[in-house]
Design a protein around this motif. Sequence first.
Motif, PDB file in Angstrom:
ATOM      1  N   CYS A 190       0.839  -1.208   0.000  1.00 37.46           N
ATOM      2  CA  CYS A 190       0.000   0.000   0.000  1.00 37.46           C
ATOM      3  C   CYS A 190       0.869   1.251   0.000  1.00 37.46           C
ATOM      4  O   CYS A 190       0.561   2.230  -0.685  1.00 37.46           O
ATOM      5  N   VAL A 191       1.965   1.223   0.775  1.00 34.30           N
ATOM      6  CA  VAL A 191       2.858   2.391   0.817  1.00 34.30           C
ATOM      7  C   VAL A 191       3.546   2.559  -0.543  1.00 34.30           C
ATOM      8  O   VAL A 191       3.653   3.679  -1.063  1.00 34.30           O
ATOM      9  N   LEU A 192       3.984   1.443  -1.139  1.00 41.16           N
ATOM     10  CA  LEU A 192       4.629   1.518  -2.460  1.00 41.16           C
ATOM     11  C   LEU A 192       3.670   2.121  -3.492  1.00 41.16           C
ATOM     12  O   LEU A 192       4.047   3.005  -4.269  1.00 41.16           O
ATOM     13  N   TYR A 193       2.423   1.661  -3.470  1.00 44.23           N
ATOM     14  CA  TYR A 193       1.417   2.176  -4.403  1.00 44.23           C
ATOM     15  C   TYR A 193       1.208   3.687  -4.190  1.00 44.23           C
ATOM     16  O   TYR A 193       1.116   4.456  -5.144  1.00 44.23           O
ATOM     17  N   GLU A 194       1.157   4.068  -2.911  1.00 48.92           N
ATOM     18  CA  GLU A 194       0.985   5.485  -2.558  1.00 48.92           C
ATOM     19  C   GLU A 194       2.140   6.333  -3.109  1.00 48.92           C
ATOM     20  O   GLU A 194       1.931   7.448  -3.583  1.00 48.92           O
ATOM     21  N   LEU A 195       3.364   5.780  -3.028  1.00 51.31           N
ATOM     22  CA  LEU A 195       4.531   6.505  -3.554  1.00 51.31           C
ATOM     23  C   LEU A 195       4.450   6.631  -5.074  1.00 51.31           C
ATOM     24  O   LEU A 195       4.907   7.612  -5.652  1.00 51.31           O
ATOM     25  N   CYS A 196       3.877   5.614  -5.726  1.00 49.24           N
ATOM     26  CA  CYS A 196       3.794   5.607  -7.193  1.00 49.24           C
ATOM     27  C   CYS A 196       2.674   6.507  -7.718  1.00 49.24           C
ATOM     28  O   CYS A 196       2.745   6.978  -8.852  1.00 49.24           O
ATOM     29  N   THR A 197       1.617   6.716  -6.936  1.00 50.43           N
ATOM     30  CA  THR A 197       0.425   7.407  -7.473  1.00 50.43           C
ATOM     31  C   THR A 197      -0.040   8.584  -6.615  1.00 50.43           C
ATOM     32  O   THR A 197      -0.932   9.319  -7.046  1.00 50.43           O
ATOM     33  N   LEU A 198       0.493   8.706  -5.396  1.00 48.34           N
ATOM     34  CA  LEU A 198       0.039   9.694  -4.401  1.00 48.34           C
ATOM     35  C   LEU A 198      -1.386   9.403  -3.928  1.00 48.34           C
ATOM     36  O   LEU A 198      -2.043  10.264  -3.348  1.00 48.34           O
ATOM     37  N   ARG A 199      -1.862   8.194  -4.185  1.00 47.51           N
ATOM     38  CA  ARG A 199      -3.203   7.790  -3.728  1.00 47.51           C
ATOM     39  C   ARG A 199      -3.143   6.442  -3.037  1.00 47.51           C
ATOM     40  O   ARG A 199      -2.242   5.657  -3.296  1.00 47.51           O
ATOM     41  N   HIS A 200      -4.161   6.184  -2.201  1.00 43.98           N
ATOM     42  CA  HIS A 200      -4.270   4.842  -1.619  1.00 43.98           C
ATOM     43  C   HIS A 200      -4.742   3.869  -2.697  1.00 43.98           C
ATOM     44  O   HIS A 200      -5.596   4.229  -3.512  1.00 43.98           O
ATOM     45  N   PRO A 201      -4.246   2.634  -2.675  1.00 50.39           N
ATOM     46  CA  PRO A 201      -4.734   1.655  -3.654  1.00 50.39           C
ATOM     47  C   PRO A 201      -6.200   1.285  -3.425  1.00 50.39           C
ATOM     48  O   PRO A 201      -6.936   1.020  -4.372  1.00 50.39           O
TER      49      PRO A 201
END
Length: 265
Positions: A190-201
Motif C-alpha cells: 500500500c505504501v509503495l502504491y501510494e509513492l507511485c500514485t500519491l493515492r491509496h490503492p
Amino acid sequence: MERYSLHKVIGEGSFGRALLVRCKSTQEKYVVKEIQLPKNKSKLENSRREAVLLSRMKHPNIVAFREAFEADDLLCIVMEYCSGGDLLQRIRQQKTTQFCVDDVLRWFAQMCAAAKYIHDKRVLHRDLKSKNIFLTDNGTIKLGDFGSACVLNSSKAYAHAYVGTPYYVAPEIWDNKPYNNKSDVWSLGCVLYELCTLRHPFQASSWKSLILKVCRGAYPPLPNYLPYELQYLVKQMFKTNPKDRPSLHTILTCHRVSKLLRTHL
Ligand code: ADP
Ligand code: MG
C-alpha cells in the motif's frame, strides 16, 4: 526529563504526544514519545512493549532508540529525530507532481530492508503506513512507531484488536485470521502504491465497500510509465491469499524486482 529541554510538539495521537527536545549536555535534538501508562497492571506490559522492541532494533533504516524512562504515569521513549518528517506529509507536499521513479525505488528498498530486519528478529510491525515511516534531513528512510509491534508466535500476537487507519489493512485481518509477516508485506505494498500514485490503492466512501475492495484485491492499475518489474511486484504484494505474497527476503533477493531495488540501496 530534566536532561532535555522542550523545543516543540511534533505529533499528537491517542497514545500521548511526540515532542522535539534538545539534550542539555550535548545540544543534540531528539524526539521523546510520551505514552500514558495505564493504571491496570496487566495492560502495563503492553505499553512497555513498544520501548522494549524499539530498543532491540539497530538498523540504518529504523529510528534509533536512545533511552526510555518512566516518570509518574508517563513512559518516555527517547529516539533519533528525523527532521524530514513522515512520508505522509511528504506525499501531501507533492500535491499532484509524481515522485521520480528513482526516489520511489530508493525509499521502497530502504523500507524493505528495515522490515526484513524486523521479520528476521521474529517481530511484526503491524502498523506499516506512510505516517509511520520517517525521513532524515538527507532523505534516508527510518521506520518508526513500534506501538503495535509484537513478537511472532506469542499468544498476544493475535489478541490485538485493530484500531488504526483502515487503508493499509490486509484482507486476512478483515477475515479475522491471525496477523502474519505477509500482512506487513500487504501494508508495504500500500505504501509503495501510494509513492507511485500519491493515492491509496484501496479507497471507498464507506468501510463496507473499502473492505470489499481489499478482500477482492481490486485496485486501479498503476501508470504505464513505471518499470514493469514494479507493476509486477505490486500485483504480487496484493495477492489476497497471504501465502501467495512474496516475503521481504524474496522481494530483496530473488524476485524480478530485486536487482532494481539493490541498485537503489
Ligand atoms: P502514534 O502511536 O500516535 O502513531 P508515532 O510514533 O507514529 O505515534 O508518532 C506520531 C507522529 O509524530 C508521527 O507520525 C510523526 O509525524 C511524528 N514523529 C514521531 N517520531 C518521530 C521521529 N523520531 N522523528 C520525526 N517525527 C516523528
Ligand atoms: Mg504512528
